[in-house]
Write a protein that holds these residues in place. Structure first.
Motif, PDB file in Angstrom:
ATOM      1  N   MET A  26       0.830  -1.184   0.000  1.00  0.00           N
ATOM      2  CA  MET A  26       0.000   0.000   0.000  1.00  0.00           C
ATOM      3  C   MET A  26       0.878   1.253   0.000  1.00  0.00           C
ATOM      4  N   SER A  27       1.977   1.186   0.726  1.00  0.00           N
ATOM      5  CA  SER A  27       2.900   2.330   0.767  1.00  0.00           C
ATOM      6  C   SER A  27       3.444   2.661  -0.613  1.00  0.00           C
ATOM      7  N   LEU A  28       3.854   1.648  -1.343  1.00  0.00           N
ATOM      8  CA  LEU A  28       4.389   1.849  -2.684  1.00  0.00           C
ATOM      9  C   LEU A  28       3.349   2.470  -3.606  1.00  0.00           C
ATOM     10  N   LEU A  29       2.141   1.964  -3.553  1.00  0.00           N
ATOM     11  CA  LEU A  29       1.066   2.505  -4.383  1.00  0.00           C
ATOM     12  C   LEU A  29       0.761   3.950  -4.001  1.00  0.00           C
ATOM     13  N   ALA A  30       0.643   4.231  -2.721  1.00  0.00           N
ATOM     14  CA  ALA A  30       0.340   5.598  -2.270  1.00  0.00           C
ATOM     15  C   ALA A  30       1.440   6.564  -2.696  1.00  0.00           C
ATOM     16  N   TRP A  31       2.682   6.147  -2.569  1.00  0.00           N
ATOM     17  CA  TRP A  31       3.795   6.997  -2.994  1.00  0.00           C
ATOM     18  C   TRP A  31       3.692   7.300  -4.488  1.00  0.00           C
ATOM     19  N   ALA A  32       3.424   6.276  -5.295  1.00  0.00           N
ATOM     20  CA  ALA A  32       3.338   6.462  -6.747  1.00  0.00           C
ATOM     21  C   ALA A  32       2.176   7.375  -7.123  1.00  0.00           C
ATOM     22  N   VAL A  33       1.026   7.179  -6.515  1.00  0.00           N
ATOM     23  CA  VAL A  33      -0.139   8.017  -6.817  1.00  0.00           C
ATOM     24  C   VAL A  33       0.122   9.457  -6.403  1.00  0.00           C
ATOM     25  N   ASP A  34       0.764   9.642  -5.262  1.00  0.00           N
ATOM     26  CA  ASP A  34       1.114  10.993  -4.803  1.00  0.00           C
ATOM     27  C   ASP A  34       2.058  11.663  -5.801  1.00  0.00           C
TER      28      ASP A  34
ATOM     29  N   LEU B  14       2.203  11.101  -8.944  1.00  0.00           N
ATOM     30  CA  LEU B  14       1.431  11.417 -10.147  1.00  0.00           C
ATOM     31  C   LEU B  14       0.553  12.656  -9.947  1.00  0.00           C
ATOM     32  N   GLY B  15       0.353  13.025  -8.689  1.00  0.00           N
ATOM     33  CA  GLY B  15      -0.478  14.193  -8.390  1.00  0.00           C
ATOM     34  C   GLY B  15      -1.963  13.882  -8.302  1.00  0.00           C
ATOM     35  N   ASP B  16      -2.313  12.613  -8.294  1.00  0.00           N
ATOM     36  CA  ASP B  16      -3.723  12.236  -8.181  1.00  0.00           C
ATOM     37  C   ASP B  16      -4.133  12.195  -6.712  1.00  0.00           C
ATOM     38  N   PRO B  17      -5.348  12.637  -6.409  1.00  0.00           N
ATOM     39  CA  PRO B  17      -5.807  12.558  -5.020  1.00  0.00           C
ATOM     40  C   PRO B  17      -6.037  11.107  -4.619  1.00  0.00           C
ATOM     41  N   LEU B  18      -5.696  10.790  -3.381  1.00  0.00           N
ATOM     42  CA  LEU B  18      -5.800   9.432  -2.864  1.00  0.00           C
ATOM     43  C   LEU B  18      -6.125   9.509  -1.382  1.00  0.00           C
ATOM     44  N   ALA B  19      -7.055   8.698  -0.963  1.00  0.00           N
ATOM     45  CA  ALA B  19      -7.339   8.555   0.462  1.00  0.00           C
ATOM     46  C   ALA B  19      -7.156   7.092   0.825  1.00  0.00           C
ATOM     47  N   ILE B  20      -6.755   6.852   2.062  1.00  0.00           N
ATOM     48  CA  ILE B  20      -6.571   5.491   2.556  1.00  0.00           C
ATOM     49  C   ILE B  20      -7.299   5.376   3.886  1.00  0.00           C
ATOM     50  N   ALA B  21      -8.022   4.285   4.029  1.00  0.00           N
ATOM     51  CA  ALA B  21      -8.710   4.012   5.294  1.00  0.00           C
ATOM     52  C   ALA B  21      -8.659   2.522   5.566  1.00  0.00           C
ATOM     53  N   GLY B  22      -8.866   2.185   6.792  1.00  0.00           N
ATOM     54  CA  GLY B  22      -8.978   0.795   7.184  1.00  0.00           C
ATOM     55  C   GLY B  22     -10.302   0.616   7.908  1.00  0.00           C
ATOM     56  N   PHE B  23     -10.681  -0.611   8.132  1.00  0.00           N
ATOM     57  CA  PHE B  23     -11.923  -0.836   8.862  1.00  0.00           C
ATOM     58  C   PHE B  23     -11.904  -2.203   9.518  1.00  0.00           C
ATOM     59  N   HIS B  24     -12.711  -2.330  10.533  1.00  0.00           N
ATOM     60  CA  HIS B  24     -13.023  -3.614  11.132  1.00  0.00           C
ATOM     61  C   HIS B  24     -14.350  -3.471  11.865  1.00  0.00           C
ATOM     62  N   SER B  25     -14.938  -4.601  12.182  1.00  0.00           N
ATOM     63  CA  SER B  25     -16.242  -4.558  12.839  1.00  0.00           C
ATOM     64  C   SER B  25     -16.303  -5.555  13.983  1.00  0.00           C
ATOM     65  N   ASN B  26     -17.210  -5.249  14.883  1.00  0.00           N
ATOM     66  CA  ASN B  26     -17.503  -6.135  15.991  1.00  0.00           C
ATOM     67  C   ASN B  26     -19.017  -6.077  16.193  1.00  0.00           C
ATOM     68  N   THR B  27     -19.736  -6.626  15.270  1.00  0.00           N
ATOM     69  CA  THR B  27     -21.187  -6.605  15.111  1.00  0.00           C
ATOM     70  C   THR B  27     -21.585  -5.398  14.272  1.00  0.00           C
TER      71      THR B  27
ATOM     72  N   GLN C  79       0.850  -2.088 -10.757  1.00  0.00           N
ATOM     73  CA  GLN C  79       0.442  -2.479 -12.110  1.00  0.00           C
ATOM     74  C   GLN C  79      -1.078  -2.467 -12.234  1.00  0.00           C
ATOM     75  N   LEU C  80      -1.723  -3.017 -11.233  1.00  0.00           N
ATOM     76  CA  LEU C  80      -3.191  -3.084 -11.239  1.00  0.00           C
ATOM     77  C   LEU C  80      -3.793  -1.688 -11.195  1.00  0.00           C
ATOM     78  N   PHE C  81      -3.255  -0.824 -10.346  1.00  0.00           N
ATOM     79  CA  PHE C  81      -3.768   0.532 -10.246  1.00  0.00           C
ATOM     80  C   PHE C  81      -3.655   1.258 -11.579  1.00  0.00           C
ATOM     81  N   LEU C  82      -2.522   1.141 -12.221  1.00  0.00           N
ATOM     82  CA  LEU C  82      -2.343   1.802 -13.513  1.00  0.00           C
ATOM     83  C   LEU C  82      -3.324   1.264 -14.547  1.00  0.00           C
ATOM     84  N   ALA C  83      -3.560  -0.028 -14.537  1.00  0.00           N
ATOM     85  CA  ALA C  83      -4.525  -0.621 -15.479  1.00  0.00           C
ATOM     86  C   ALA C  83      -5.937  -0.111 -15.194  1.00  0.00           C
ATOM     87  N   LEU C  84      -6.295   0.060 -13.938  1.00  0.00           N
ATOM     88  CA  LEU C  84      -7.638   0.488 -13.571  1.00  0.00           C
ATOM     89  C   LEU C  84      -7.881   1.971 -13.839  1.00  0.00           C
TER      90      LEU C  84
END
Length: 160
Positions: free
Chosen positions: A1-9, A11-24, A153-158
């Motif tokens: 994720m770090s590598l992708l975020a660095w590359a997107v940054d 490129l100058g594209d906006p990027l947000a990162i979040a995580g999640f988990h649940s307990n019900t 690679q996947l991000f660039l393709a998408l």
């Protein structure tokens, strides 16, 4: 994720990162890591490095929450990239199909909002359920060692 975020940054594209988990369904936690207006900084890297797996994966709720942030972004193409290691599950639901269906419905809701979703799943058995949720919009990377190579690679393709 770090590598992708660095590359997107870079490129100058906006990027947000979040995580999640649940307990019900009453306790779904969405964790801010990087906002769209934040630069890729040591503080953001520290938040990402501090992530720790825990609790359950109520994916539909997290997808809807992410959409709340994405829908307000001005962009030609809005992409929600979901990186997960397993299927939707939670301690208060004994039938896994309930949460798979909820996640599938969340993806359909994002489609109507013009938000493209794609799942990267690290579970070698993901084919059993991920297609039900994302249709053809998923990638299974069952060897985590390949993730740093495949993610950019996947991000660039998408984003073409």
């Amino acid at each position: 994720m770090s590598l992708l975020a660095w590359a997107v940054d870079r490129l100058g594209d906006p990027l947000a990162i979040a995580g999640f988990h649940s307990n019900t369904r009453h306790d779904v936690r969405y964790q801010h890591i990087k906002g769209y207006s934040e630069k890729w900084s040591d503080e953001v890297k520290a938040r990402l490095a501090a992530l720790d797996a825990g609790y359950s994966t109520r994916m539909g709720a997290a997808i809807r929450h992410a959409a709340h942030y994405l829908e307000n972004q001005k962009a030609d193409k809005k992409l929600l990239l979901i990186l997960t290691d397993g299927e939707p599950a939670d301690v208060d639901t004994s039938d896994p199909h309930t949460l798979i269906e909820d996640a599938r419905q969340a993806v359909k809701e994002l489609d109507t909002m013009g938000i493209y979703t794609h799942c990267i799943n690290l579970d070698a058995h993901a084919d059993e359920y991920v297609r039900q949720i994302f249709g053809q919009r998923f990638t299974v990377i069952d060897n985590i060692q390949r993730l740093p190579e495949r993610l950019p690679q996947l991000f660039l393709a998408l984003t073409k």
